[in-house]
Scaffold this active site. Sequence first.
Site, PDB file in Angstrom:
ATOM      1  N   ARG A   6     -31.257  23.221  32.183  1.00 14.52           N
ATOM      2  CA  ARG A   6     -31.545  23.333  30.763  1.00 14.52           C
ATOM      3  C   ARG A   6     -31.988  24.759  30.488  1.00 14.52           C
ATOM      4  NH1 ARG A   6     -34.073  18.587  32.669  1.00 14.52           N
ATOM      5  NH2 ARG A   6     -33.246  16.641  31.754  1.00 14.52           N
TER       6      ARG A   6
ATOM      7  N   LYS B  89     -38.283  18.113  32.275  1.00 13.35           N
ATOM      8  CA  LYS B  89     -39.151  17.454  31.301  1.00 13.35           C
ATOM      9  C   LYS B  89     -40.356  16.847  31.993  1.00 13.35           C
ATOM     10  CE  LYS B  89     -35.360  16.482  28.096  1.00 13.35           C
ATOM     11  NZ  LYS B  89     -34.609  15.435  27.360  1.00 13.35           N
TER      12      LYS B  89
ATOM     13  N   HIS C  33     -26.289  24.158  26.218  1.00 20.98           N
ATOM     14  CA  HIS C  33     -25.968  22.792  26.624  1.00 20.98           C
ATOM     15  C   HIS C  33     -24.484  22.646  26.966  1.00 20.98           C
ATOM     16  CE1 HIS C  33     -28.797  19.586  27.080  1.00 20.98           C
ATOM     17  NE2 HIS C  33     -27.928  18.676  26.700  1.00 20.98           N
TER      18      HIS C  33
ATOM     19  N   ARG D 281     -24.240  23.308  30.539  1.00 17.74           N
ATOM     20  CA  ARG D 281     -24.767  22.164  31.295  1.00 17.74           C
ATOM     21  C   ARG D 281     -23.734  21.036  31.318  1.00 17.74           C
ATOM     22  NH1 ARG D 281     -29.640  19.666  33.050  1.00 17.74           N
ATOM     23  NH2 ARG D 281     -30.052  17.620  32.148  1.00 17.74           N
TER      24      ARG D 281
ATOM     25  N   HIS E 236     -31.738  13.898  35.506  1.00 18.84           N
ATOM     26  CA  HIS E 236     -31.776  12.719  34.639  1.00 18.84           C
ATOM     27  C   HIS E 236     -32.582  11.617  35.317  1.00 18.84           C
ATOM     28  CE1 HIS E 236     -27.792  13.845  32.404  1.00 18.84           C
ATOM     29  NE2 HIS E 236     -28.853  14.442  31.899  1.00 18.84           N
TER      30      HIS E 236
ATOM     31  N   TYR F 213     -20.723  11.430  31.224  1.00 15.41           N
ATOM     32  CA  TYR F 213     -19.796  12.441  31.718  1.00 15.41           C
ATOM     33  C   TYR F 213     -18.584  11.813  32.410  1.00 15.41           C
ATOM     34  CZ  TYR F 213     -23.637  15.635  30.833  1.00 15.41           C
ATOM     35  OH  TYR F 213     -24.637  16.338  30.224  1.00 15.41           O
TER      36      TYR F 213
END
Length: 309
Positions: free
Chosen positions: A157, A181, A253, A256, A279, A288
């Site tokens: 990110r 995150k 993004h 990514r 994730h 994806y």
Amino acid sequence: MASHTPLPGPKPIARLGEQFLAHLAVERSLSHNTVSSYRRDLTKYFSHLRAREVMQISDVRPEDVASFAECLEGMARASVARSMAAVRSFHAFVFEEGRTGANPAADVRPPKIPSRLPKAMDIDDVAALIAAGGAGEGPAPLRDRALLEVLYGTGARISEAVGLSVDDVDLAGASARLFGKGRKERVVPLGGYAVEAIDAYLVRARPSLASSGPGTPSLFLNTRGRPLSRQSAWAIIQNAAERAKLSVHVSPHTLRHSFATHLLQGGADIRVVQELLGHSSLSTTQIYTMVSRDTVREVYSLAHPRALS
């Protein structure tokens, strides 16, 4: 700690809002950006409650929550869903803390957001973007090329990339330590192109950039020797895309998305891609694996022995 604007609305409700945000930051370890987003959403919600003359948390009714959702009409569906998620989480927190006898948001559902295929760049376009970013003389092109190689080579990110420190990068071990995150840490491999670009930047560019600043461990620096911001990194990508004359929209993004899509197209296991992207849920990564009907038909035509008449 960065200052912030106090939550508006009736003071008893605003105090509960501050307690909720503190809970998110301290007990749930959510990132500063996520907590700031919740603060903005609750600011709108509490202003709405004040306009409806709702003064106590026990006075909030389901129709108050529903009317707030109606006021969000016209916004992007993702923004509406995020705002309603903040409101629902706030009321759930208040209810679980025993501050109210009912949860007025329990039956108010956010809008369902349709799944969208991420837009991946062609490999040739990625190469053109990186080449354009590294074109020119001086320290900035070396930095820009290293940044682009890191973004595409690791799937980081933008906040993770600009958050890298020099010590987070192990060129000998060809790896980088990213903080995602909630400050969740993961170690990802660095490809040969990224290692080469970072090495060139560290040797030939970063020292001159750092000489203009107060001294910082951050890997990527601006021309004043300070940590590169997300906004500046975004501008670097946009400028590189313009110089490369790319017809597709390019954002951090996008790189990514391209990282994940190209890995899966190359035969990578989806759980490995999940780990590389950071994730927490496999379902997030599974988007994806969706491919267009044209791609499915092409593969079928080439691979199935009875596809051609």
